[in-house]
Design a protein around this motif. Structure first.
Motif, PDB file in Angstrom:
ATOM      1  N   THR A 103      13.510   0.936  31.092  1.00 45.05           N
ATOM      2  CA  THR A 103      13.302   2.652  30.569  1.00 45.05           C
ATOM      3  C   THR A 103      11.984   3.123  30.873  1.00 45.05           C
ATOM      4  O   THR A 103      11.100   2.485  30.685  1.00 45.05           O
ATOM      5  N   SER A 104      12.108   4.451  30.859  1.00 47.00           N
ATOM      6  CA  SER A 104      10.878   5.218  30.998  1.00 47.00           C
ATOM      7  C   SER A 104      11.164   6.715  30.583  1.00 47.00           C
ATOM      8  O   SER A 104      12.064   7.235  30.663  1.00 47.00           O
ATOM      9  N   HIS A 105      10.425   6.952  29.512  1.00 50.48           N
ATOM     10  CA  HIS A 105      10.870   8.269  28.578  1.00 50.48           C
ATOM     11  C   HIS A 105      12.209   8.443  28.293  1.00 50.48           C
ATOM     12  O   HIS A 105      12.763   9.338  28.595  1.00 50.48           O
ATOM     13  N   PHE A 106      12.713   7.348  27.950  1.00 49.79           N
ATOM     14  CA  PHE A 106      14.202   7.136  27.373  1.00 49.79           C
ATOM     15  C   PHE A 106      15.378   7.035  28.474  1.00 49.79           C
ATOM     16  O   PHE A 106      16.323   6.994  28.389  1.00 49.79           O
ATOM     17  N   ALA A 107      14.812   7.380  29.738  1.00 55.36           N
ATOM     18  CA  ALA A 107      15.724   7.319  30.730  1.00 55.36           C
ATOM     19  C   ALA A 107      15.893   5.810  31.409  1.00 55.36           C
ATOM     20  O   ALA A 107      14.991   5.114  31.027  1.00 55.36           O
ATOM     21  N   LEU A 108      17.216   5.719  31.920  1.00 58.67           N
ATOM     22  CA  LEU A 108      17.429   4.129  32.046  1.00 58.67           C
ATOM     23  C   LEU A 108      17.632   4.213  33.742  1.00 58.67           C
ATOM     24  O   LEU A 108      18.243   4.915  34.300  1.00 58.67           O
ATOM     25  N   LEU A 109      16.719   3.020  34.334  1.00 55.79           N
ATOM     26  CA  LEU A 109      16.823   2.873  35.812  1.00 55.79           C
ATOM     27  C   LEU A 109      17.089   1.458  35.961  1.00 55.79           C
ATOM     28  O   LEU A 109      17.296   0.655  35.041  1.00 55.79           O
ATOM     29  N   PHE A 110      17.351   1.283  37.087  1.00 58.61           N
ATOM     30  CA  PHE A 110      17.762  -0.142  37.744  1.00 58.61           C
ATOM     31  C   PHE A 110      17.215  -0.552  38.668  1.00 58.61           C
ATOM     32  O   PHE A 110      17.160   0.168  39.841  1.00 58.61           O
ATOM     33  N   SER A 111      16.511  -1.784  38.993  1.00 55.66           N
ATOM     34  CA  SER A 111      15.701  -2.413  40.113  1.00 55.66           C
ATOM     35  C   SER A 111      16.412  -3.560  40.509  1.00 55.66           C
ATOM     36  O   SER A 111      16.938  -4.422  40.044  1.00 55.66           O
ATOM     37  N   SER A 112      16.074  -3.708  41.846  1.00 56.10           N
ATOM     38  CA  SER A 112      16.497  -5.078  42.449  1.00 56.10           C
ATOM     39  C   SER A 112      15.238  -6.033  42.557  1.00 56.10           C
ATOM     40  O   SER A 112      15.560  -6.992  42.946  1.00 56.10           O
ATOM     41  N   SER A 113      14.403  -5.555  41.963  1.00 54.65           N
ATOM     42  CA  SER A 113      13.103  -6.307  41.651  1.00 54.65           C
ATOM     43  C   SER A 113      12.843  -6.657  40.221  1.00 54.65           C
ATOM     44  O   SER A 113      12.998  -5.517  39.548  1.00 54.65           O
ATOM     45  N   THR A 114      12.521  -7.722  39.945  1.00 60.04           N
ATOM     46  CA  THR A 114      12.079  -8.117  38.611  1.00 60.04           C
ATOM     47  C   THR A 114      10.803  -7.647  37.982  1.00 60.04           C
ATOM     48  O   THR A 114      10.273  -8.080  36.944  1.00 60.04           O
ATOM     49  N   SER A 115       9.978  -7.206  38.874  1.00 57.65           N
ATOM     50  CA  SER A 115       8.619  -6.699  38.591  1.00 57.65           C
ATOM     51  C   SER A 115       8.086  -5.526  39.385  1.00 57.65           C
ATOM     52  O   SER A 115       8.698  -4.998  40.032  1.00 57.65           O
ATOM     53  N   TYR A 116       7.112  -4.912  38.843  1.00 58.70           N
ATOM     54  CA  TYR A 116       6.486  -3.808  39.401  1.00 58.70           C
ATOM     55  C   TYR A 116       5.934  -4.325  40.727  1.00 58.70           C
ATOM     56  O   TYR A 116       5.487  -5.285  40.803  1.00 58.70           O
ATOM     57  N   PRO A 117       5.880  -3.495  41.731  1.00 53.63           N
ATOM     58  CA  PRO A 117       6.797  -2.255  42.185  1.00 53.63           C
ATOM     59  C   PRO A 117       8.181  -2.390  41.977  1.00 53.63           C
ATOM     60  O   PRO A 117       8.607  -3.221  42.713  1.00 53.63           O
ATOM     61  N   TRP A 118       8.857  -1.500  41.303  1.00 52.97           N
ATOM     62  CA  TRP A 118      10.073  -1.532  41.190  1.00 52.97           C
ATOM     63  C   TRP A 118      10.989  -1.001  42.274  1.00 52.97           C
ATOM     64  O   TRP A 118      10.415  -0.235  43.149  1.00 52.97           O
ATOM     65  N   THR A 119      12.155  -1.844  42.825  1.00 51.89           N
ATOM     66  CA  THR A 119      12.696  -1.191  43.776  1.00 51.89           C
ATOM     67  C   THR A 119      14.313  -0.623  43.149  1.00 51.89           C
ATOM     68  O   THR A 119      15.299  -1.462  42.936  1.00 51.89           O
ATOM     69  N   VAL A 120      14.055   0.762  42.900  1.00 53.38           N
ATOM     70  CA  VAL A 120      14.916   1.347  42.196  1.00 53.38           C
ATOM     71  C   VAL A 120      16.288   1.619  43.110  1.00 53.38           C
ATOM     72  O   VAL A 120      16.316   2.044  44.118  1.00 53.38           O
ATOM     73  N   GLN A 121      17.516   1.145  42.538  1.00 52.89           N
ATOM     74  CA  GLN A 121      18.703   1.256  43.138  1.00 52.89           C
ATOM     75  C   GLN A 121      19.385   2.397  42.703  1.00 52.89           C
ATOM     76  O   GLN A 121      19.419   2.625  41.202  1.00 52.89           O
ATOM     77  N   ALA A 122      20.148   3.271  43.221  1.00 53.46           N
ATOM     78  CA  ALA A 122      20.983   4.345  42.681  1.00 53.46           C
ATOM     79  C   ALA A 122      20.044   5.393  42.164  1.00 53.46           C
ATOM     80  O   ALA A 122      19.361   6.222  42.650  1.00 53.46           O
ATOM     81  N   GLY A 123      19.894   5.592  40.952  1.00 52.83           N
ATOM     82  CA  GLY A 123      19.268   6.579  40.136  1.00 52.83           C
ATOM     83  C   GLY A 123      18.875   6.287  38.974  1.00 52.83           C
ATOM     84  O   GLY A 123      18.799   5.297  38.435  1.00 52.83           O
ATOM     85  N   SER A 124      18.806   7.473  38.000  1.00 54.66           N
ATOM     86  CA  SER A 124      18.578   7.189  36.747  1.00 54.66           C
ATOM     87  C   SER A 124      19.435   7.944  35.774  1.00 54.66           C
ATOM     88  O   SER A 124      20.146   8.836  36.098  1.00 54.66           O
ATOM     89  N   ILE A 125      19.603   7.469  34.498  1.00 58.09           N
ATOM     90  CA  ILE A 125      20.263   8.301  33.511  1.00 58.09           C
ATOM     91  C   ILE A 125      19.298   8.586  32.359  1.00 58.09           C
ATOM     92  O   ILE A 125      18.817   7.728  31.610  1.00 58.09           O
ATOM     93  N   GLU A 126      19.327  10.003  32.053  1.00 57.80           N
ATOM     94  CA  GLU A 126      18.554  10.564  30.980  1.00 57.80           C
ATOM     95  C   GLU A 126      19.513  10.825  29.748  1.00 57.80           C
ATOM     96  O   GLU A 126      20.377  11.787  30.022  1.00 57.80           O
ATOM     97  N   PRO A 127      19.300  10.208  28.510  1.00 61.83           N
ATOM     98  CA  PRO A 127      20.100  10.778  27.353  1.00 61.83           C
ATOM     99  C   PRO A 127      19.278  12.164  27.040  1.00 61.83           C
ATOM    100  O   PRO A 127      18.271  12.168  26.994  1.00 61.83           O
ATOM    101  N   LEU A 128      20.191  13.186  26.850  1.00 65.00           N
ATOM    102  CA  LEU A 128      19.624  14.495  26.411  1.00 65.00           C
ATOM    103  C   LEU A 128      19.622  14.755  25.055  1.00 65.00           C
ATOM    104  O   LEU A 128      20.304  14.257  24.269  1.00 65.00           O
ATOM    105  N   HIS A 129      18.724  15.707  24.359  1.00 65.44           N
ATOM    106  CA  HIS A 129      18.848  15.896  22.954  1.00 65.44           C
ATOM    107  C   HIS A 129      20.064  16.462  22.306  1.00 65.44           C
ATOM    108  O   HIS A 129      20.375  16.364  21.332  1.00 65.44           O
ATOM    109  N   ASN A 130      20.830  17.027  23.180  1.00 66.81           N
ATOM    110  CA  ASN A 130      22.149  17.725  22.924  1.00 66.81           C
ATOM    111  C   ASN A 130      23.272  16.726  22.938  1.00 66.81           C
ATOM    112  O   ASN A 130      24.438  16.967  22.597  1.00 66.81           O
TER     113      ASN A 130
END
Length: 177
Positions: A103-130
């Motif tokens: 997670t970063s700033h409440f956004a959820l992301l998915f990586s095929s690497s278990t450590s930095y630098p991340w290999t982000v797959q797909a995209g991210s999902i952000e929960p919104l205030h509404n």
């Protein structure tokens, strides 16, 4: 007078809370839930990348559940971003469950690497205030959609995963494989 209180949390992040000393609830000692017992990440790393992924899923869910419970005690009635239901919905999907969540700033992301630098797959999902969720594609960057439920957001991000062979989870150079 305003105070900023910093309390360490799991990982490299820090949890920050602002307390207003003029607030009458500031003097009250509200009982907080005990911090969760998190999986042993060092032991998981010794067992390999798949165990790291599983341990991190558990760690994220427990940590965010605890933060939400603390938020509800300290600021009752104030909404909390929907990261907990989002993590729960994503954890039910086998294709996402085999990726390393972060997670970063409440956004959820998915990586095929278990450590930095991340290999982000797909995209991210952000929960919104509404209460809604926004799904973003990483490359090229684009807003894919804004939906009502965590389950709908997870379905959208699943569509962004690469087709073909499943992503291989990789470990950092200093991790066993």
């Amino acid at each position: 007078m305003i105070f900023v209180v910093r309390a360490p949390v799991s990982g490299n992040g820090r949890d920050t809370m602002t307390v207003d000393a003029n607030d009458e609830t500031c003097d009250q000692q509200l009982p907080l839930p005990p911090r969760p017992v998190l999986p042993d990440m060092a032991a998981a790393r010794r067992r390999g990348p798949a165990d790291v992924v599983e341990a991190h899923w558990q760690s994220l869910r427990l940590s965010w559940q605890w933060r939400q419970a603390v938020h509800q005690i300290r600021t009752p009635g104030r909404p909390y971003p929907g990261i907990v239901p989002l993590l729960e919905a994503a954890a039910t999907q086998p294709r996402l469950r085999r990726l390393y969540p972060f997670t970063s700033h409440f956004a959820l992301l998915f990586s095929s690497s278990t450590s930095y630098p991340w290999t982000v797959q797909a995209g991210s999902i952000e929960p919104l205030h509404n209460g809604r969720f926004r799904v973003l594609r990483r490359s090229p960057f684009a807003v894919i959609g804004e939906v009502e439920t965590a389950e709908e957001a997870v379905a959208l991000v699943l569509e962004l995963l690469p087709t073909g062979p499943e992503s291989v989870i990789t470990a950092a150079a200093d991790e066993p494989v």
